[in-house]
Design an enzyme around this catalytic site. Structure first.
Site: not given
Length: 541
Positions: A16, A195
């Site tokens: 991420d 997301e």
């Protein structure tokens, strides 16, 4: 001669990646999940070489993950710089399985990355993967995905309806609260599971990048744009800027979830997470890693990978003419310093003095046996990331257990249901023994296996322990004080299960493999185990 970026730039568990440039300095923040301290921030000046400089969430007022399940904790941080401050937005996820997530979002700030970061300001809990966008008119906007619990969406088997679009709301810096209406600005593409939102502005357009397709092999970076911040957003002509989902043959798989950055002279790059699967089962034993891709802006006003398609590459041009990768293949510590070497972390607790000490015995890391290996609350496990598909780890342990409830040693660890451990313990008839504990992903029971049964009797004194991982195979070794040679112990074990895909499989967990030292004492007496060195070395198969 143009320098080369070699991917992944952050090998091992570093997912991420949020990237931020301040002047000539680049910073990447990555998720740490249940590992403490929270959030890894690496620094670079050339996009080629990266160095870990800070884990900012380091005290109980910022982060307490005791009780957080595996693969919960700190998800998808976003790092930015504005108004003379670094801003870090992060989620602390308290639940994985079932319909709910209980994901709480916070903001912390600091004047410098290496400085002490502020106590957190609570923002909201409507979903995870938050980010903060600083608009050029001075306003600030908070984004996160919205979680819809009214669906058949469970940990280990996600379904798109739970990922209910990207929310946008204004953040008031003066009152330190969200203000104004909450707007759902983007539903994502048909790939689903939208997301990881990040906004940036260029030539009057608001560009939104998102992660889609889950954490497995369908992962992707989606892109959209709008003339107004709250939409409507139109999709990229190719829908996805970066993905390997239709190309199982390429080296970098599971490509998705990243952020855009420009160099001082306007060159474009984009981070993304990736995985490097091993045959034959395509298990990513290094977890989700961080990569960088060179991008270009075309006349249509859209960003594209420089190679023309969405598939990420192992090597891309760096922005400058200099920059050589300084790969570290050997890392060793004698625990002579008063702080842990930066590569080490522990699990969940903001009170490390309860589980280890570097001063109780000079030149040693002392672990205090607490709860069992795999506890969600307080376990003494100090470990570092696996950064190579093949490596050797060694340590020396001084440990005198008096019951089988006390075990300490060396482990290859993913979570409570996926680990192998070489431990010293006590047996009622054999006395002090060395044995193997193995938990090969037996969800949901987490049953232990004992490949060599009760173990091998040991003489008194320190014992050297080692493990070698060669791709999918793991072998343990040991050597007593009177032994000249290392002795193999136990069978070859499945190292591939220590991966995201091990155990219950894709989407069931999404962190990475560690190797390190552990101790537990479920009698409750907190017996200590002393380790006087730890060595990690990359191997060639």
């Amino acid at each position: 001669m143009t320098a080369t970026i070699r991917n992944p730039v952050l090998p091992g568990f570093n997912p991420d990646p949020s990237i931020c440039r301040v002047g000539d300095d680049y910073y990447i923040a990555t998720s740490t999940f249940e590992w403490y301290p929270g959030v890894q921030i690496h620094h670079s000046r050339d996009l080629v070489n990266w160095r870990l400089v800070r884990r900012p969430l380091e005290r109980a007022s910022q982060l307490d993950m005791r009780g957080n399940p595996d693969s919960c904790g700190v998800w998808a941080p976003c790092l930015s710089y504005c108004d003379g401050l670094f801003w870090l937005v992060y989620t602390d996820v308290k639940r994985l399985d079932g319909n709910f997530k209980d994901a709480h979002n916070y903001i912390v700030t600091a004047e410098a990355v290496e400085a002490t970061w502020s106590d957190p300001v609570y923002v909201n809990s409507s979903g995870f993967d938050p980010s903060l966008f600083h608009d050029d008119d001075g306003r600030k906007w908070f984004l996160n995905m919205q979680w819809n619990h009214r669906t058949e969406s469970f940990g280990g088997s996600p379904k798109s309806p739970a990922f209910d679009g990207i929310l946008l709301q204004e953040w008031d810096e003066r009152t330190r609260k969200l203000v104004g209406p909450v707007k759902n600005i983007f539903a994502g593409s048909p790939l689903g599971l939208v997301e990881g939102p990040h906004l940036f502005k260029r030539d009057g357009w608001y560009y939104l990048t998102v992660a889609e397709g889950g954490t497995g092999y369908d992962h992707a970076v989606g892109m959209a744009r709008s003339r107004t911040i709250d939409g409507p957003y139109e999709m990229h002509p190719n829908v996805h800027l970066i993905t390997s989902k239709d190309h199982p043959e390429v080296a970098l798989q599971r490509a998705g979830h990243g952020q855009y950055v420009e160099t001082p002279d306007g060159q474009a790059y984009h981070t993304h997470l990736c995985g490097r699967p091993l045959p034959p089962l395509r298990r990513c034993t290094l977890g989700r890693e961080t990569a960088l891709q060179k991008c270009v802006w075309r006349e249509d006003g859209w960003l594209y990978l420089e190679n023309g398609g969405p598939v990420p590459e192992l090597t891309v041009p760096a922005p400058g003419a200099t920059g050589t990768v300084a790969e570290r293949v050997v890392n060793e510590t004698d625990f002579d310093e008063l702080a842990l070497p930066p590569e080490f972390q522990w699990l969940r607790t903001p009170v490390p003095s309860r589980i280890f000490s570097l001063t109780a015995r000079t030149g040693h890391l002392r672990l205090f046996g607490r709860e069992s290996i795999g506890s969600w609350f307080e376990q003494a496990l100090v470990a570092r990331r696996q950064e190579h598909h093949s490596f050797r780890a060694e340590t020396v342990i001084d440990f005198a257990p008096d019951t089988y409830q006390q075990v300490a040693g060396l482990t290859h660890y993913y979570n409570r249901q996926k680990f192998h451990a070489l431990g010293i313990t006590h047996h009622e008839t054999l006395g002090r023994v060395i044995t193997i504990l193995s938990c090969p992903g037996d969800f949901p029971n987490g049953r232990l296996a004992y490949p060599i049964g009760s173990g091998v009797a040991l003489a008194d004194g320190p014992v050297q322990l080692a493990m070698e991982v060669r791709d999918n195979d793991l072998r343990f070794f040991w050597r007593g004080t009177a032994q000249a040679e290392w002795a193999a112990i136990g069978p070859v074990l499945d190292a591939g299960v220590i991966s995201d895909e091990g155990g219950r499989g894709e989407h069931g967990s999404f962190t990475g493999a560690f190797t390190g030292m552990f101790a537990f004492d479920i009698s409750g007496r907190a017996i200590p185990a002393d380790f006087d060195r730890f060595r990690y070395q990359a191997l060639t198969v």
